[in-house]
Motif scaffolding. Sequence first.
Motif, short mmCIF file in Angstrom:
data_model
loop_
_atom_site.label_atom_id
_atom_site.label_comp_id
_atom_site.label_asym_id
_atom_site.label_seq_id
_atom_site.Cartn_x
_atom_site.Cartn_y
_atom_site.Cartn_z
N VAL A 46 -72.15 21.46 67.67
CA VAL A 46 -70.84 22.10 67.57
C VAL A 46 -70.26 22.38 68.95
O VAL A 46 -69.08 22.11 69.21
N THR A 47 -71.08 22.92 69.85
CA THR A 47 -70.57 23.19 71.20
C THR A 47 -70.15 21.90 71.88
O THR A 47 -69.11 21.85 72.56
N ASP A 48 -70.91 20.88 71.65
CA ASP A 48 -70.59 19.58 72.22
C ASP A 48 -69.24 19.10 71.70
O ASP A 48 -68.38 18.65 72.48
N LEU A 49 -69.05 19.23 70.40
CA LEU A 49 -67.79 18.80 69.79
C LEU A 49 -66.62 19.59 70.34
O LEU A 49 -65.56 19.04 70.64
N LYS A 50 -66.84 20.90 70.48
CA LYS A 50 -65.78 21.76 71.01
C LYS A 50 -65.33 21.27 72.37
O LYS A 50 -64.13 21.17 72.66
N GLN A 51 -66.33 20.96 73.19
CA GLN A 51 -66.04 20.53 74.54
C GLN A 51 -65.20 19.24 74.54
O GLN A 51 -64.19 19.14 75.25
N GLN A 52 -65.65 18.31 73.73
CA GLN A 52 -64.94 17.03 73.68
C GLN A 52 -63.51 17.22 73.21
O GLN A 52 -62.59 16.59 73.72
N LEU A 53 -63.34 18.08 72.20
CA LEU A 53 -62.00 18.33 71.68
C LEU A 53 -61.11 18.91 72.77
O LEU A 53 -59.95 18.54 72.90
N VAL A 113 -64.05 12.04 67.13
CA VAL A 113 -64.57 13.41 67.20
C VAL A 113 -64.25 14.15 65.89
O VAL A 113 -65.10 14.84 65.34
N PHE A 114 -63.03 13.98 65.38
CA PHE A 114 -62.65 14.63 64.13
C PHE A 114 -63.61 14.23 63.01
O PHE A 114 -64.03 15.04 62.20
N LYS A 115 -63.92 12.96 63.01
CA LYS A 115 -64.83 12.44 61.99
C LYS A 115 -66.17 13.15 62.06
O LYS A 115 -66.74 13.53 61.03
N ARG A 116 -66.65 13.34 63.28
CA ARG A 116 -67.95 14.01 63.42
C ARG A 116 -67.85 15.46 62.97
O ARG A 116 -68.77 16.01 62.36
N VAL A 117 -66.73 16.10 63.29
CA VAL A 117 -66.55 17.49 62.86
C VAL A 117 -66.61 17.57 61.33
O VAL A 117 -67.30 18.41 60.75
N ILE A 118 -65.90 16.65 60.68
CA ILE A 118 -65.85 16.71 59.21
C ILE A 118 -67.18 16.33 58.61
O ILE A 118 -67.59 16.88 57.58
N SER A 119 -67.87 15.42 59.28
CA SER A 119 -69.20 15.08 58.82
C SER A 119 -70.12 16.30 58.84
O SER A 119 -70.87 16.55 57.91
N CYS A 120 -70.03 17.09 59.92
CA CYS A 120 -70.81 18.32 60.02
C CYS A 120 -70.42 19.28 58.91
O CYS A 120 -71.27 19.90 58.25
N SER A 128 -66.70 26.26 62.08
CA SER A 128 -65.47 27.04 62.20
C SER A 128 -65.22 27.45 63.65
O SER A 128 -64.09 27.74 64.02
N ALA A 129 -66.27 27.43 64.46
CA ALA A 129 -66.11 27.82 65.86
C ALA A 129 -65.13 26.91 66.58
O ALA A 129 -64.52 27.30 67.58
N ALA A 130 -64.97 25.70 66.08
CA ALA A 130 -64.09 24.75 66.77
C ALA A 130 -62.65 24.84 66.29
O ALA A 130 -61.85 23.97 66.62
N PHE A 131 -62.33 25.88 65.54
CA PHE A 131 -61.01 25.96 64.91
C PHE A 131 -59.88 25.83 65.94
O PHE A 131 -58.98 25.01 65.79
N GLY A 132 -59.97 26.64 66.97
CA GLY A 132 -58.91 26.65 67.97
C GLY A 132 -58.71 25.27 68.58
O GLY A 132 -57.58 24.77 68.68
N GLU A 133 -59.80 24.62 68.91
CA GLU A 133 -59.73 23.31 69.55
C GLU A 133 -59.12 22.28 68.60
O GLU A 133 -58.34 21.43 69.01
N MET A 134 -59.52 22.38 67.32
CA MET A 134 -58.98 21.43 66.34
C MET A 134 -57.46 21.56 66.27
O MET A 134 -56.74 20.57 66.24
N VAL A 135 -57.01 22.82 66.24
CA VAL A 135 -55.58 23.05 66.12
C VAL A 135 -54.86 22.50 67.36
O VAL A 135 -53.79 21.89 67.26
N LEU A 136 -55.48 22.69 68.52
CA LEU A 136 -54.88 22.19 69.75
C LEU A 136 -54.69 20.68 69.70
O LEU A 136 -53.74 20.13 70.23
N CYS A 137 -55.64 20.01 69.08
CA CYS A 137 -55.60 18.55 69.02
C CYS A 137 -54.69 18.02 67.92
O CYS A 137 -54.56 16.82 67.75
#
Lengths: 836, 451
Positions: A23-30, A48-55, A63-72
């Motif tokens: 998750v932290t890795d995904l956040k960073q990439q996002l 990256v989105f695909k990996r997030v949804i796969s998780c 859910s920790a990546a919420f902010g980053e997802m919205v930014l993207c």
Amino acid sequence: MAPTVPSPAKSASPSQPSGKSEVTDLKQQLRQLAGSRAPDADDQRRDVFKRVISCMTAGIDVSAAFGEMVLCSATSDVVLKKMCYLYVGVHARNHPDLALLTINFLQRDCRDQDPTIRGLALRSLCSLRVPNLVEYLVAPLATGLKDPSAYVRMIAAVGAAKLYHIAATSCLDAELPAALKALMLSDPDAQVSFHSTNNDEIVLQLSSTHYLCIYLNCLICNCRIKEFSEWAQCLVLELASKFLPSDNNEIFDIMNLLEDRLQHANGAVVLATIKVFLHLTMSMTDVHQQVYERIKAPLLTLVGAGSPEQSYSVLCHLHLLVMRAPMLFSSDYKRFYCQFSDPSYVKKLKLEMLTAIANESNTYEIVTELCEYAGNVDVPIARESIRAVGKIALQQYDVNAIVDRLLQFLEMDRDYVTAETLVLVKDLLRKYPQWSHDCIAVVGNISSKNIQEPKGKAALIWMLGEYSQDMHDAPYILESLVENWEEEHSPEVRLHLLTAVMKCFFKRPPETQMALGATLAAGLSDTHQDVHDRALFYYRLLQYDPAVAERVVNPPKQAVSVFADTQSSEIKDRIFDEFNSLSVVYQKPSYMFTDKEHRGPFEYSEDLSNLTVGAETSEKVISAQRYQENDNDLLLSTSDKEDIGTAASNGSASTYNAPSDLIGPSLLSSQTPSETSLINPGGPTYSSQSNFSLDDLLGLGVPEAPAAPPAPALTLNSKPVLDPGTFQKKWGQLALSLSQECSLSPQGAASLMNPQSLIRHMQSNYIQCIASGGQPPNYKFFFYAQKDGATAFFLVECIVNTASAKAQVKIKADDGTAAEAFSALFQSALSNFGLS
Amino acid sequence: MISQFFVLSQRGDHIVFRDYRGEVPKGSAEIFFRKVKFWNDDEAEEAPPVFNVDGVNYIHVKVAGLFFVVTTMVNVSPSLLLELLQRIARVTKDYLGVLNEDSLRKNFILVYELLDEVIDFGYPQTTSTEALKSYIFNEPIMVDAGRLPPLGPAAMFMQGTKRMPGTAVTKSVVATELGGKKREEIFVDIIERISVTFSSSGYILTSEIDGTIQMKSYLTGNPEIRLALNEDLSIGRTGSSTYDYRSSSGGGTVILDDCNFHESVQLDSFDIDRTLHLIPPDGEFAVMNYRITQEFKPPFHVTVLIEEAGPSRAEVLLKIRADFSANVTANTIVVQMPVPSYTMRASFELEAGAIGQTTDFKEGSRRLEWSLKKIVGGSEHTLRAKLTFSQESHGNLTKEAGPVNMNFTIPMYNTSKLQVRYLQIAKKSKTYNPYRWVRYVTQANSYVARL
């Protein structure tokens, strides 16, 4: 095949990512991708989105990546948008603050040029399920309902339901229902029109079934229903099944128009159509029967087509119909033979159907077929088959051949076959004592040592006790069984052994005396409470007077005529009312497995269309009351209900009232009523008495019975006042005082074509109606009355079936002691109905 | 309505998981999986497709070894949900070409996209492959066809559940092939599943055909199609529904007991010339399902004998005769026979020169298994087996063994004689001549010979 399911977070599946670091890795990439304008940025984001949804799918908390997802999310790529919407939809509820960030871009997308994007955004916006964001929903929804694109209008219609679900008031304040109603009646696109109807909650708010009726009418009569998707057709047909046309011509029109729906390849459409047909023709017996004939072939075809799961559901419905009208299916018995490839849940249903449809003309074939299954390698099915043979024997008049077959089972020498057969032979003997000679000869050859299963052993012991005078070795076999008392693990067997030895003792005293002493001693020191108590009871009984003991243990027995049904007819009717729902699969009415807010998609329409309202009640009260009443039913356990049901329907205590355990109570209840009361005092005896008094009344046929009951110590307040709310509350709080069945005079049943007449009649007896409803032949009334000069109320639920001229009465009373007197009064009033 | 939809692998992994109403407590997929895996463990029964745990209703179908599940809190129509699940599986297959765990995992984003359009707020919206096309933006990722079983006629029935055969076509309805050109073709499969029970003396106790005309269209522009069936086809058995096998034979007419049709089928002229008119939607669907109880000639004649051969020994003789023409070949034949529970060993003796036949004694389930790769029409095959018992038999061996069950697939063989006379594509153009495939297949559903 792992014995335990690994928790998803620890899932070791190679293709699914796991763990926090991911998750932290995904956040960073996002974060890196957020502002990127590189030409391949969208492709990277997709990855990256695909990996997030796969998780997310695997159950990992992303859910920790919420902010980053919205930014993207600011992108024109539709695939990316969709993934982002999906993510936001799942997590918005847990992050209402962050969800606010998404509102902006969703609202912007709602105004996009492309209808697909508008629709998508609107759907996602409505799916957020965050109550404090509701204010942002209303405006886009209202615009959406007027959108030029049908796709968007449809999404808006469903969206309105979503809004209603989370915030009903804002939905109503925005006057969305009115807009929906307009769509429902006039939208050129059938799908849109349908989804505006389907908002059950909202339509309820319109509090007008009137519109619904018009709508259904125009739907069905203009054949518009065929423009709907098959799923929409199912739901509309479900609605239509609640709709009561004004006259018979209309009924036939509807049926003719829907006729071709029975040939639909989709089983759900066919079943929904059948439900409409069955409900429309409830009051027309001969047409109803024609419907059965008509729907047989399509149902059988559906059973053969499709996956085993699909045919299972159809078969469950066929099962229900077969149970209701076995005669109509008796020539189709071969269709219910088990096939090699049938799963066991299908085979079980088929066996039950075969049992039900067996009659004089097909019994031979059916029993022959069932006997083939008895040798089956599938042991549970073999057992069921043997039981089925036994059940058929119990319902037939000519059991000669079947008894022979059963006895042949005993020669097969397989443990489970022998055990099952013994239980059956025992039941058979209780119904047909004349067969004892043949059976005993065979049973006598069976060594009790070869039977391991408690039920079979208990049955054998019962026969040893019951027929000890005919079975030469009986005392000695029993004696040897008593010697092995310690090794007998099943208390059921020990109980039977106690009773059997007692019986044997009275028939052959000298040979059994020793054994009896040993048995009672063993029983008294038994650790099992029931065994100990029964031993003690026998011991004291013998001490008191052996003659009395003999009368208790060996009374003259009557053959059982009918074994109690395991399900009361009221429950069966309820399941039938809920045709084409899960109730049919579970064989339980819905109140037994769902909570009240989930009763069914169209429950409300029943309340609105079927119930006419007595004075000073509003529609809402009745619907609430129905639930209350259901809840009350819920409180009673199933077995309680059955007991009440059987006691009420049999009216006397001499029949079986515990279907679950046929052996135990049979010892008590097959005796004469007076003896039963010794052991089993209370309710049943009472109800038999009250029925006698009623019989007297009916027998005399008192032409103008006075309003006053025979000898009531109870007078009623002539003008009691109870408001519906209080009634409802009381009904919920009070326990059931009495429940019984009573009869109406034929004249009374006839004049019930108009329920108001009964209400007026009861009023003249100072019993007030608070609500009533139903359709022929079943009516339901709620009455109340008040004891004169006291505050205590009596509440009554009375279900009248005009066809059988019977009424099911449930009484609840503030003052439980007066309930019986009130019941007598109520019944006399009811039985006088139509006579005066 | 529907609260959640999910697809689980055989091991219980989530492949897709979608919550539509947020009303079912967490962990429902795990609860479901545990319940299904350990349903009535001691009796080894299969979990029914519909059950309730703690007020949540779980409805599932098994497709290609995967569980397609919906949960609901409401007392809805079980058929609606089961049909919907089956349809979702089929739409997914239309898009992915192949439906299995691998293809689903690779395309799970596309499946989410589909689900978004198929179900909204728990209400089914549309399941038409065609209508969905305009809302689906993901391109399917094709799985390697090399890893699939070969596309022989047998493989035709390897996918999906045994009773819901798929077609051999494994290409996606939407994906463009290499070279960007789509091949114009249409497949019509007449699939008949037959059930026959022979009595111990060899005569037919019950027989039934459950047939489906299945279509899969890859035609551009959705032209209208005319499908003509036997002219003398009649529907509905007249008179009583008791089954007199002698009177209904002869004549050669096909009598359907009953049938139903896909909603795209126009039946206007069906009563006159037995022709179905339809505009086939994209994807795979059943044009017509039918049921026949009229007598038919069973493709195989099965003879079984079991005899005692000294104390605690017995001999079994199994004989199969293929009663169809020599230019037809049945394949993947499996004959199973339960033997007495006290059987310890079995030794087999195949006929001389037998090719492609294997035998096995399944100790756990106490049955003999005889597999034959193929049987040519008109031929006869025998198997002898010697059984050794752990105890002396009770005398009546025929009650302790059997019945024999047979499984087979016969391509290009049609039991009912229902034929597609012609398949006409109403698209007027000289150059337009798409491939038309009409294929027949007969499969055993329950083919049982009693002892």
